[in-house]
Design an enzyme around this catalytic site. Sequence first.
Site, short mmCIF file in Angstrom:
data_model
loop_
_atom_site.label_atom_id
_atom_site.label_comp_id
_atom_site.label_asym_id
_atom_site.label_seq_id
_atom_site.Cartn_x
_atom_site.Cartn_y
_atom_site.Cartn_z
N THR A 184 40.80 38.51 38.25
CA THR A 184 40.76 37.34 37.36
C THR A 184 40.81 36.05 38.18
O THR A 184 41.38 36.01 39.27
CB THR A 184 41.93 37.36 36.36
OG1 THR A 184 43.17 37.16 37.06
CG2 THR A 184 41.99 38.69 35.62
N GLY A 185 40.15 35.02 37.66
CA GLY A 185 40.13 33.75 38.36
C GLY A 185 39.55 33.88 39.76
O GLY A 185 40.10 33.37 40.73
N SER A 186 38.39 34.55 39.86
CA SER A 186 37.87 34.91 41.18
C SER A 186 36.67 34.08 41.62
O SER A 186 35.93 34.48 42.53
CB SER A 186 37.51 36.40 41.22
OG SER A 186 36.81 36.81 40.07
N THR A 187 36.47 32.91 41.01
CA THR A 187 35.34 32.07 41.42
C THR A 187 35.70 31.14 42.56
O THR A 187 34.84 30.41 43.06
CB THR A 187 34.81 31.24 40.23
OG1 THR A 187 35.88 30.44 39.71
CG2 THR A 187 34.28 32.14 39.13
N GLY A 189 41.38 34.31 44.73
CA GLY A 189 40.64 35.26 43.91
C GLY A 189 39.28 35.60 44.50
O GLY A 189 38.87 36.77 44.51
N SER A 191 54.09 34.16 43.93
CA SER A 191 54.19 33.08 44.91
C SER A 191 55.58 33.09 45.51
O SER A 191 56.54 33.56 44.88
CB SER A 191 53.93 31.73 44.24
OG SER A 191 54.28 30.65 45.09
N TYR A 211 55.90 25.80 37.09
CA TYR A 211 55.12 26.75 37.88
C TYR A 211 56.03 27.84 38.44
O TYR A 211 55.72 29.03 38.36
CB TYR A 211 54.41 26.01 39.01
CG TYR A 211 53.71 26.91 40.01
CD1 TYR A 211 52.51 27.52 39.70
CD2 TYR A 211 54.26 27.14 41.28
CE1 TYR A 211 51.87 28.34 40.61
CE2 TYR A 211 53.64 27.96 42.19
CZ TYR A 211 52.44 28.55 41.86
OH TYR A 211 51.80 29.37 42.77
#
Length: 266
Positions: A13-16, A20, A143, A156
């Site tokens: 996911t979120g690999s653009t 990712g 994280s 966050y």
Amino acid sequence: MKIDLTGKTAIVTGSTAGIGFAVAQGLAEAGATVVVNGRKQDAVDKTIAALSKNVSDAGKRLRGVAADLGTAAGCEALVKAEPKADILVNNMGIFQLQDFFEIPDEEWTRFFDINVMSGVRLSRAYAPGMVEKKWGRIVFISSESALNIPADMIHYGLTKTANLSVSRGLAKRLAGTGVTVNAVLPGPTLTEGVAEMVKDDAKKAGQSIEEAADAFVKEHRASSIIQRAATVEEVANLVVYTCSPQASATTGAALRVDGGVLDTIA
């Protein structure tokens, strides 16, 4: 050690961009069929084109789904397009420097939906199929901020701590099934987001983006042992290993690739 993921389907996911993208590339290099995800179709298409260029034999093993995974509907759209997966990397996430007293309720909710619920929803959707096959890998990108909560983005930090709770609990829930669940904890990493964050400082100091990122680490993460920002590839290397057959005895773990920022031996 040769990691071979031939025949495995991995959703990142979120690999653009950022970590990712590097994870998607690492998994493709290991032979996996990789499903790229981003919110916009043009970004997904550009990523597939870039990965096809970077990994010479990956063209036929790359697919893409444009969906906003910060919503339940977006997660449903991804699952409808890709009903099964052997590997799920819950990478999508956002961060923003913001003082606690200036964070409205809706921002807390937005961060939780994107950083936590996307992984919850997709793990709930894909884990049963992995259990049926008696093999699967689920990785949450957390994280070092999960343990070292930053005062300038507490919302966050909270979501990254939640990633650890979900990954550990789900690993226990899937005990003995052949499906492992882990969290990977990057430290300061030179992603596009970090580059944008230090851009002005770099310009003022006459530094490169890399130099400014390293200066940020030395000033704001002084406990770093490597004394620099990590590269996205360095983070991806650990993620790819965690997704591999070789990592079969690693589950329920919080795996650090934080450059030694967390000052603890545990």
